[in-house]
Design a protein around this motif. Structure first.
Motif, PDB file in Angstrom:
ATOM      1  N   PRO A  24       0.519  -0.941  -0.100  1.00  0.00           N
ATOM      2  CA  PRO A  24      -0.526   0.002   0.303  1.00  0.00           C
ATOM      3  C   PRO A  24       0.655   0.937  -0.156  1.00  0.00           C
ATOM      4  O   PRO A  24       1.824   1.004   0.553  1.00  0.00           O
ATOM      5  CB  PRO A  24      -1.212  -0.364   1.284  1.00  0.00           C
ATOM      6  CG  PRO A  24      -0.473  -1.451   1.813  1.00  0.00           C
ATOM      7  CD  PRO A  24       0.277  -1.943   1.275  1.00  0.00           C
ATOM      8  N   THR A  69      -5.644   3.607   8.853  1.00  0.00           N
ATOM      9  CA  THR A  69      -5.466   2.663   8.561  1.00  0.00           C
ATOM     10  C   THR A  69      -4.389   1.958   7.527  1.00  0.00           C
ATOM     11  O   THR A  69      -4.285   1.350   7.773  1.00  0.00           O
ATOM     12  CB  THR A  69      -6.056   3.922   7.186  1.00  0.00           C
ATOM     13  OG1 THR A  69      -7.670   4.388   6.997  1.00  0.00           O
ATOM     14  CG2 THR A  69      -6.086   3.087   5.375  1.00  0.00           C
ATOM     15  N   HIS A 124      -3.324  -1.829   7.302  1.00  0.00           N
ATOM     16  CA  HIS A 124      -2.796  -2.588   5.977  1.00  0.00           C
ATOM     17  C   HIS A 124      -1.300  -3.348   6.359  1.00  0.00           C
ATOM     18  O   HIS A 124      -1.275  -4.192   6.505  1.00  0.00           O
ATOM     19  CB  HIS A 124      -2.410  -0.570   5.347  1.00  0.00           C
ATOM     20  CG  HIS A 124      -3.568  -0.708   4.977  1.00  0.00           C
ATOM     21  ND1 HIS A 124      -3.019   1.069   3.737  1.00  0.00           N
ATOM     22  CD2 HIS A 124      -4.513  -0.685   4.617  1.00  0.00           C
ATOM     23  CE1 HIS A 124      -4.432   0.990   3.458  1.00  0.00           C
ATOM     24  NE2 HIS A 124      -5.593  -0.151   3.364  1.00  0.00           N
TER      25      HIS A 124
END
Length: 93
Positions: free
Chosen positions: A7, A57, A61
């Motif tokens: 990511p 977030t 991840h």
């Protein structure tokens, strides 16, 4: 099999904290299924903790990335075992 890229938040320290927490839990004896359950709990929108107040977030991840690494390792070991078994069968003919 498709391999996903990291990511874009993989440079974020929270990403590495998430991976480290999942790693530490796994080293302490937690199995993959329990890690997945914990991840689902952390991402459940009905859980107050996932209001992004405590977990970013990037953290999520990172946690998920470690779980995916464990799954990839399991598949790789199975592939190697099957390859070695096929070679053994061929050699015994």
């Amino acid at each position: 099999m498709t391999v996903a890229a990291l990511p874009s938040d993989s440079a974020d320290p929270d990403f590495h904290r998430g991976r480290a927490d999942a790693y530490d839990e796994h080293q302490a004896g937690t199995d993959v299924e329990t890690l997945e359950d914990r991840y689902e709990w952390m991402t459940d929108p009905t859980t107050a903790r996932t209001a992004r107040q405590l977990l970013s977030t990037a953290y999520l991840h990172g946690y998920r990335a470690f779980i995916e690494d464990l799954a990839a390792e399991k598949h790789w070991k199975r592939y190697i075992a099957n390859t070695e078994y096929a070679a053994w069968l061929e050699a015994t003919r």
